[in-house]
Design a protein around this motif. Structure first.
Motif, PDB file in Angstrom:
ATOM      1  N   ALA A   9      40.470  15.476  26.801  1.00  0.00           N
ATOM      2  CA  ALA A   9      39.232  15.699  27.560  1.00  0.00           C
ATOM      3  C   ALA A   9      39.176  14.778  28.775  1.00  0.00           C
ATOM      4  CB  ALA A   9      38.021  15.469  26.667  1.00  0.00           C
ATOM      5  N   THR A  10      38.715  15.349  29.881  1.00  0.00           N
ATOM      6  CA  THR A  10      38.613  14.553  31.103  1.00  0.00           C
ATOM      7  C   THR A  10      37.205  13.998  31.303  1.00  0.00           C
ATOM      8  OG1 THR A  10      38.194  16.563  32.374  1.00  0.00           O
ATOM      9  CG2 THR A  10      40.471  15.774  32.274  1.00  0.00           C
ATOM     10  N   ASP A  11      36.204  14.666  30.740  1.00  0.00           N
ATOM     11  CA  ASP A  11      34.827  14.205  30.863  1.00  0.00           C
ATOM     12  C   ASP A  11      34.546  13.152  29.794  1.00  0.00           C
ATOM     13  OD1 ASP A  11      32.092  14.074  31.523  1.00  0.00           O
ATOM     14  OD2 ASP A  11      31.615  15.605  30.028  1.00  0.00           O
ATOM     15  N   PRO A  12      34.177  11.939  30.198  1.00  0.00           N
ATOM     16  CA  PRO A  12      33.949  10.869  29.223  1.00  0.00           C
ATOM     17  C   PRO A  12      32.901  11.208  28.159  1.00  0.00           C
ATOM     18  CG  PRO A  12      33.961   9.979  31.442  1.00  0.00           C
ATOM     19  CD  PRO A  12      34.002  11.468  31.565  1.00  0.00           C
ATOM     20  N   GLU A  13      31.837  11.917  28.545  1.00  0.00           N
ATOM     21  CA  GLU A  13      30.797  12.270  27.575  1.00  0.00           C
ATOM     22  C   GLU A  13      31.334  13.270  26.553  1.00  0.00           C
ATOM     23  OE1 GLU A  13      27.146  13.510  29.357  1.00  0.00           O
ATOM     24  OE2 GLU A  13      27.108  11.789  30.699  1.00  0.00           O
ATOM     25  N   HIS A  14      32.107  14.239  27.008  1.00  0.00           N
ATOM     26  CA  HIS A  14      32.702  15.227  26.098  1.00  0.00           C
ATOM     27  C   HIS A  14      33.690  14.539  25.161  1.00  0.00           C
ATOM     28  CE1 HIS A  14      35.296  18.936  25.294  1.00  0.00           C
ATOM     29  NE2 HIS A  14      34.179  19.088  24.619  1.00  0.00           N
ATOM     30  N   ARG A  15      34.478  13.629  25.696  1.00  0.00           N
ATOM     31  CA  ARG A  15      35.436  12.873  24.885  1.00  0.00           C
ATOM     32  C   ARG A  15      34.707  12.113  23.771  1.00  0.00           C
ATOM     33  NH1 ARG A  15      37.987   9.494  28.714  1.00  0.00           N
ATOM     34  NH2 ARG A  15      39.296  11.290  29.162  1.00  0.00           N
ATOM     35  N   GLN A  16      33.602  11.468  24.136  1.00  0.00           N
ATOM     36  CA  GLN A  16      32.829  10.700  23.155  1.00  0.00           C
ATOM     37  C   GLN A  16      32.251  11.603  22.077  1.00  0.00           C
ATOM     38  OE1 GLN A  16      32.694   7.481  22.873  1.00  0.00           O
ATOM     39  NE2 GLN A  16      31.359   7.578  21.103  1.00  0.00           N
ATOM     40  N   ARG A  17      31.710  12.768  22.469  1.00  0.00           N
ATOM     41  CA  ARG A  17      31.143  13.696  21.479  1.00  0.00           C
ATOM     42  C   ARG A  17      32.207  14.187  20.512  1.00  0.00           C
ATOM     43  NH1 ARG A  17      28.474  15.718  26.074  1.00  0.00           N
ATOM     44  NH2 ARG A  17      29.919  17.456  26.163  1.00  0.00           N
ATOM     45  N   LEU A  18      33.403  14.485  21.018  1.00  0.00           N
ATOM     46  CA  LEU A  18      34.487  14.941  20.144  1.00  0.00           C
ATOM     47  C   LEU A  18      34.893  13.853  19.160  1.00  0.00           C
ATOM     48  CD1 LEU A  18      36.675  16.840  22.748  1.00  0.00           C
ATOM     49  CD2 LEU A  18      35.422  17.863  20.835  1.00  0.00           C
ATOM     50  N   ARG A  19      34.992  12.623  19.641  1.00  0.00           N
ATOM     51  CA  ARG A  19      35.360  11.519  18.748  1.00  0.00           C
ATOM     52  C   ARG A  19      34.289  11.289  17.678  1.00  0.00           C
ATOM     53  NH1 ARG A  19      39.879   9.425  20.523  1.00  0.00           N
ATOM     54  NH2 ARG A  19      40.350   9.270  22.715  1.00  0.00           N
ATOM     55  N   GLU A  20      33.020  11.374  18.065  1.00  0.00           N
ATOM     56  CA  GLU A  20      31.932  11.203  17.099  1.00  0.00           C
ATOM     57  C   GLU A  20      31.968  12.303  16.045  1.00  0.00           C
ATOM     58  OE1 GLU A  20      28.425  11.065  19.501  1.00  0.00           O
ATOM     59  OE2 GLU A  20      28.837   9.018  20.180  1.00  0.00           O
ATOM     60  N   LYS A  21      32.260  13.523  16.470  1.00  0.00           N
ATOM     61  CA  LYS A  21      32.323  14.631  15.515  1.00  0.00           C
ATOM     62  C   LYS A  21      33.477  14.410  14.529  1.00  0.00           C
ATOM     63  CE  LYS A  21      32.115  19.616  15.283  1.00  0.00           C
ATOM     64  NZ  LYS A  21      32.017  20.861  16.028  1.00  0.00           N
ATOM     65  N   ALA A  22      34.613  13.945  15.023  1.00  0.00           N
ATOM     66  CA  ALA A  22      35.752  13.674  14.139  1.00  0.00           C
ATOM     67  C   ALA A  22      35.398  12.572  13.140  1.00  0.00           C
ATOM     68  CB  ALA A  22      36.975  13.271  14.963  1.00  0.00           C
ATOM     69  N   ARG A  23      34.754  11.511  13.606  1.00  0.00           N
ATOM     70  CA  ARG A  23      34.347  10.422  12.703  1.00  0.00           C
ATOM     71  C   ARG A  23      33.358  10.909  11.658  1.00  0.00           C
ATOM     72  NH1 ARG A  23      33.359   7.405  17.492  1.00  0.00           N
ATOM     73  NH2 ARG A  23      35.293   6.437  18.118  1.00  0.00           N
ATOM     74  N   ARG A  24      32.425  11.752  12.087  1.00  0.00           N
ATOM     75  CA  ARG A  24      31.421  12.285  11.163  1.00  0.00           C
ATOM     76  C   ARG A  24      32.095  13.134  10.080  1.00  0.00           C
ATOM     77  NH1 ARG A  24      28.127  13.707  14.911  1.00  0.00           N
ATOM     78  NH2 ARG A  24      28.936  15.800  15.161  1.00  0.00           N
ATOM     79  N   LEU A  25      33.057  13.970  10.468  1.00  0.00           N
ATOM     80  CA  LEU A  25      33.790  14.782   9.490  1.00  0.00           C
ATOM     81  C   LEU A  25      34.494  13.897   8.467  1.00  0.00           C
ATOM     82  CD1 LEU A  25      35.540  17.621  11.507  1.00  0.00           C
ATOM     83  CD2 LEU A  25      33.959  17.896   9.602  1.00  0.00           C
ATOM     84  N   LEU A  26      35.166  12.871   8.940  1.00  0.00           N
ATOM     85  CA  LEU A  26      35.883  11.979   8.029  1.00  0.00           C
ATOM     86  C   LEU A  26      34.911  11.196   7.158  1.00  0.00           C
ATOM     87  CD1 LEU A  26      38.730  10.737  10.362  1.00  0.00           C
ATOM     88  CD2 LEU A  26      38.894  12.383   8.487  1.00  0.00           C
ATOM     89  N   GLY A  27      33.779  10.811   7.709  1.00  0.00           N
ATOM     90  CA  GLY A  27      32.773  10.097   6.920  1.00  0.00           C
ATOM     91  C   GLY A  27      32.203  10.970   5.820  1.00  0.00           C
ATOM     92  N   GLU A  28      31.956  12.244   6.139  1.00  0.00           N
ATOM     93  CA  GLU A  28      31.449  13.170   5.124  1.00  0.00           C
ATOM     94  C   GLU A  28      32.484  13.383   4.028  1.00  0.00           C
ATOM     95  OE1 GLU A  28      30.439  16.642   7.340  1.00  0.00           O
ATOM     96  OE2 GLU A  28      28.682  15.722   8.249  1.00  0.00           O
ATOM     97  N   GLU A  29      33.749  13.413   4.420  1.00  0.00           N
ATOM     98  CA  GLU A  29      34.822  13.569   3.423  1.00  0.00           C
ATOM     99  C   GLU A  29      34.822  12.383   2.461  1.00  0.00           C
ATOM    100  OE1 GLU A  29      39.564  13.003   3.201  1.00  0.00           O
ATOM    101  OE2 GLU A  29      38.802  13.941   5.007  1.00  0.00           O
ATOM    102  N   LEU A  30      34.710  11.181   2.992  1.00  0.00           N
ATOM    103  CA  LEU A  30      34.701   9.986   2.148  1.00  0.00           C
ATOM    104  C   LEU A  30      33.483   9.968   1.231  1.00  0.00           C
ATOM    105  CD1 LEU A  30      35.894   7.249   4.652  1.00  0.00           C
ATOM    106  CD2 LEU A  30      37.168   8.213   2.729  1.00  0.00           C
TER     107      LEU A  30
END
Length: 55
Positions: free
Chosen positions: A28-49
């Protein structure tokens, strides 16, 4: 193709999705979009745990 919804398979698919989101964030080139994608990935992994701890 439907995958069986067993905990191990669900965990594998969740990790794969989180990895895909991480790779998309790297591209991702847009910093805000990059941050949202990373947060979504962290949330998925957190829900898995959380799901494994509750089992």
């Amino acid at each position: 193709m439907d995958m069986p919804d067993i905990p191990l398979e669900r965990t594998r698919r969740t990790r794969e999705r989180a990895e895909e989101l991480g790779r998309a964030a790297d591209r991702a080139t847009d910093p805000e979009h990059r941050q949202r994608l990373r947060e979504k990935a962290r949330r998925l992994l957190g829900e898995e745990l959380e799901g494994r701890e509750g089992s």
